[in-house]
Scaffold this active site. Structure first.
Site, PDB file in Angstrom:
ATOM      1  N   LEU A 408      27.937 -16.909   7.267  1.00  0.00           N
ATOM      2  CA  LEU A 408      28.243 -16.428   8.613  1.00  0.00           C
ATOM      3  C   LEU A 408      28.605 -17.640   9.465  1.00  0.00           C
ATOM      4  O   LEU A 408      28.039 -18.721   9.280  1.00  0.00           O
ATOM      5  CB  LEU A 408      27.040 -15.704   9.232  1.00  0.00           C
ATOM      6  CG  LEU A 408      26.568 -14.410   8.558  1.00  0.00           C
ATOM      7  CD1 LEU A 408      25.329 -13.883   9.262  1.00  0.00           C
ATOM      8  CD2 LEU A 408      27.663 -13.359   8.561  1.00  0.00           C
ATOM      9  N   ASP A 409      29.544 -17.456  10.400  1.00  0.00           N
ATOM     10  CA  ASP A 409      29.842 -18.528  11.346  1.00  0.00           C
ATOM     11  C   ASP A 409      28.558 -18.968  12.041  1.00  0.00           C
ATOM     12  O   ASP A 409      27.639 -18.161  12.259  1.00  0.00           O
ATOM     13  CB  ASP A 409      30.846 -18.058  12.404  1.00  0.00           C
ATOM     14  CG  ASP A 409      32.253 -17.953  11.851  1.00  0.00           C
ATOM     15  OD1 ASP A 409      32.498 -18.481  10.762  1.00  0.00           O
ATOM     16  OD2 ASP A 409      33.096 -17.328  12.528  1.00  0.00           O
ATOM     17  N   MET A 410      28.518 -20.222  12.421  1.00  0.00           N
ATOM     18  CA  MET A 410      27.330 -20.762  13.064  1.00  0.00           C
ATOM     19  C   MET A 410      26.892 -19.920  14.265  1.00  0.00           C
ATOM     20  O   MET A 410      25.706 -19.662  14.472  1.00  0.00           O
ATOM     21  CB  MET A 410      27.607 -22.201  13.507  1.00  0.00           C
ATOM     22  CG  MET A 410      26.450 -22.889  14.177  1.00  0.00           C
ATOM     23  SD  MET A 410      26.888 -24.597  14.550  1.00  0.00           S
ATOM     24  CE  MET A 410      25.357 -25.174  15.267  1.00  0.00           C
TER      25      MET A 410
END
Length: 561
Positions: A408-410
């Site tokens: 997942l994106d940060m």
């Protein structure tokens, strides 16, 4: 603030109650300081009412010329007497020139009619025109057609002669067979000599024809290659002139920092990333502003950049939105120019409130399912090691093989699945590769979406000048598709479900914000929209086949916003 400096602007609003920031703006991730916001609003008022130039930003109907939105920057500064004012700049040229009464000049004016750049550029442009004319020379097409025709004709002639010679050979063979018993040895020997001569004659005839065919092609090739060689020589000349011009141009860009140190753009990029600078390095607003401040003994206080006008076709840029400085061109330069200033820390390296423990929502002997918090890495980064992966490795030191199956994106929160063994990792990863995993994200969009559901299909690639931003690119982009369904309208916001059919970097963020997508960024998207307390994007549901039971297993976590 009265000033003789034409580029140093006085605040029109009363700013006496606004405290100066303790540190200068970290330009690649920031919340604009109130002073920067007021300065930007003043510049925007100027852009709305000015009569100094004509430029089609795409905000008015009926204007001629290409629609080109622009990035502008403001730098709040303090003069030697402690008075505050601000400078303004535009990235690149504006209305075809670098000279404007309101905006600071560039480090080097490439558009100076007396300068070397335009003169040498005119020479290169003439070479481009010459090359184009030469490449479209009808004689080249004629020669290529003649060569193909000649080759085909040669092949026909040679094939016909080979057929004839094959027939002759067969006849000689028949003669030998029938005459050997009828003739005396002496007579047969004479016959054999004659037949061998016929064979040699056939071979000679074929060799002569083959040579003539080759000579015909060679005559055409000689003229054709001469024309092509002339084009290649022109291209080599253009290449050398372009390289020389670029190097001479780089020599004009030397940047100061707050310590008074001056460095060339080539040295800066060589030290930072061991590469030559990209074209346009130093032409963005931020370096122009800082350079002017240092040259005129003005102390930088805070800075911000905003977009003015219509968005480019490939990028996500919103009118009046603030954006960070670009990384590809500006990060090495600003890394030098900010030395000597007390700068805000990089928030990407100093996150507050990181979880002391991960929220593990499911675990068995094969998999772990984690509810990842926002602003927390899935895997270690270049500068930050703390991540879901490192936490799990510390907590389960006996596990071997790859843990992370997907990411997942940060800034995105939600469900992340990890494998405890190699077999589970491969089994679930195969499902991701085949796109058989069902994923649902919930997002809060900064506007009202009237279409209830649909499919967004916009190919994406990385912005080479501003990583990690993504751009829409139909030529080089990778396919990216997202289904969406509106959940509720909440005032002036829309809660929406996204069902990604592919898994590209920033796919949901770009598909939400891009003009050809939903044209409405996710709340808190600091890259494609406006900053907020967090990115309102949450991976709330996932379903896949369990690696051991081979049954569908699903998990759901309510969105936290």
């Amino acid at each position: 603030m009265p000033s003789k400096d034409p580029y140093l602007h006085t605040f029109q609003k009363d700013i006496s109650s606004i405290e100066k920031p303790e540190k200068f703006t970290y330009p690649f991730c920031y919340e604009p300081h109130p002073l920067s916001v007021i300065a930007a609003e003043q510049v925007q008022e100027y852009l709305t009412t000015q009569q100094d130039f004509r430029h089609n930003f795409g905000l008015e109907e009926g204007l001629e010329g290409l629609i080109i939105g622009k990035m502008f920057g403001v730098l709040v500064v303090e003069d030697t007497e402690g008075e505050l004012g601000f400078l303004a700049a535009c990235s690149g040229k504006l209305a075809g020139t670098n000279k404007h009464r309101y905006f600071v000049p560039p480090i080097f004016d490439m558009l100076d009619p007396e300068g070397f750049f335009l003169k040498e550029e005119a020479t290169i442009n003439q070479l481009n025109r010459d090359i184009e004319l030469m490449e479209h020379n009808p004689r080249i097409a004629e020669l290529k057609a003649a060569w193909n025709s000649c080759k085909q004709e040669n092949e026909k002639l040679l094939a016909a002669l080979r057929t004839l010679h094959k027939k002759n050979k067969a006849e000689r063979k028949a003669i030998r067979a029938t005459q050997k018993e009828l003739l005396s040895p002496e007579e047969y020997e004479e016959l054999e000599k004659d037949l061998i001569k016929q064979s040699y004659r056939d071979q000679h005839e074929y060799d002569v024809l083959k040579m003539r065919c080759k000579e015909k092609l060679a005559l055409i090739e000689e003229e054709l290659n001469s024309l092509i060689k002339e084009i290649e020589q022109k291209k080599e000349l253009r290449k050398s002139k372009s390289a020389a011009l670029q190097n001479r141009l780089f020599d004009q860009y030397h940047f100061l920092n707050a310590k008074g140190e001056r460095r060339s753009v080539i040295d800066i990029f060589q030290e930072a990333i061991h590469m030559l600078p990209p074209a346009g390095a130093g032409e963005c607003a931020a370096p122009k502003l800082l350079q002017y401040a240092y040259l005129h003994q003005l102390k930088p206080i805070c800075m911000a950049e905003f977009w003015w006008g219509a968005s480019p076709a490939s990028e996500v840029r919103k009118h009046k939105y603030f954006y960070p400085s670009c990384r590809g061109k500006c990060e090495p330069i600003l890394g030098h120019m900010l030395q000597g200033l007390d700068v805000d820390p990089n928030p990407m390296l100093h996150h507050q409130g990181r979880p002391s423990d991960l929220d593990i929502i499911f675990e068995d002997e094969h998999i772990l399912v984690v509810n990842k918090p926002a602003e927390f890495l899935s895997v270690p980064g270049i500068h930050v090691q703390d991540s879901v992966q490192t936490r799990i490795q510390d907590q389960y030191p006996h596990l071997t093989g790859p843990l992370i199956i997907h990411r997942l994106d940060m800034s995105t929160s939600g469900i992340l699945v990890l494998a405890k063994n190699k077999e589970a990792h491969q089994f679930i990863q195969d499902q991701f590769i085949r796109h058989t995993v069902t994923k649902r994200y919930t997002a809060l969009l900064d506007g009202v979406i009237h279409q209830q559901e649909g499919l967004i299909d916009l190919p994406l690639r990385v912005d080479l000048d501003d990583r990690p931003r993504q751009v829409v690119c139909y030529q080089y982009g990778k396919p990216a598709q997202t289904k969406f369904k509106v959940v509720t309208i909440e005032g002036d916001k829309t809660r929406i479900h996204f069902y990604p059919l592919t898994g590209r970097t920033h796919q949901l963020r770009v598909h939400a914000a891009h003009a050809k997508g939903l044209n409405t960024p996710i709340v808190g998207d600091d890259l494609y929209g406006k900053r907020a307390d967090r990115l309102h994007l949450h991976a709330g549901y996932i379903a896949f086949i369990h690696p051991s039971t081979k049954e569908v297993i699903s998990f759901e976590v309510a969105d936290p916003f």
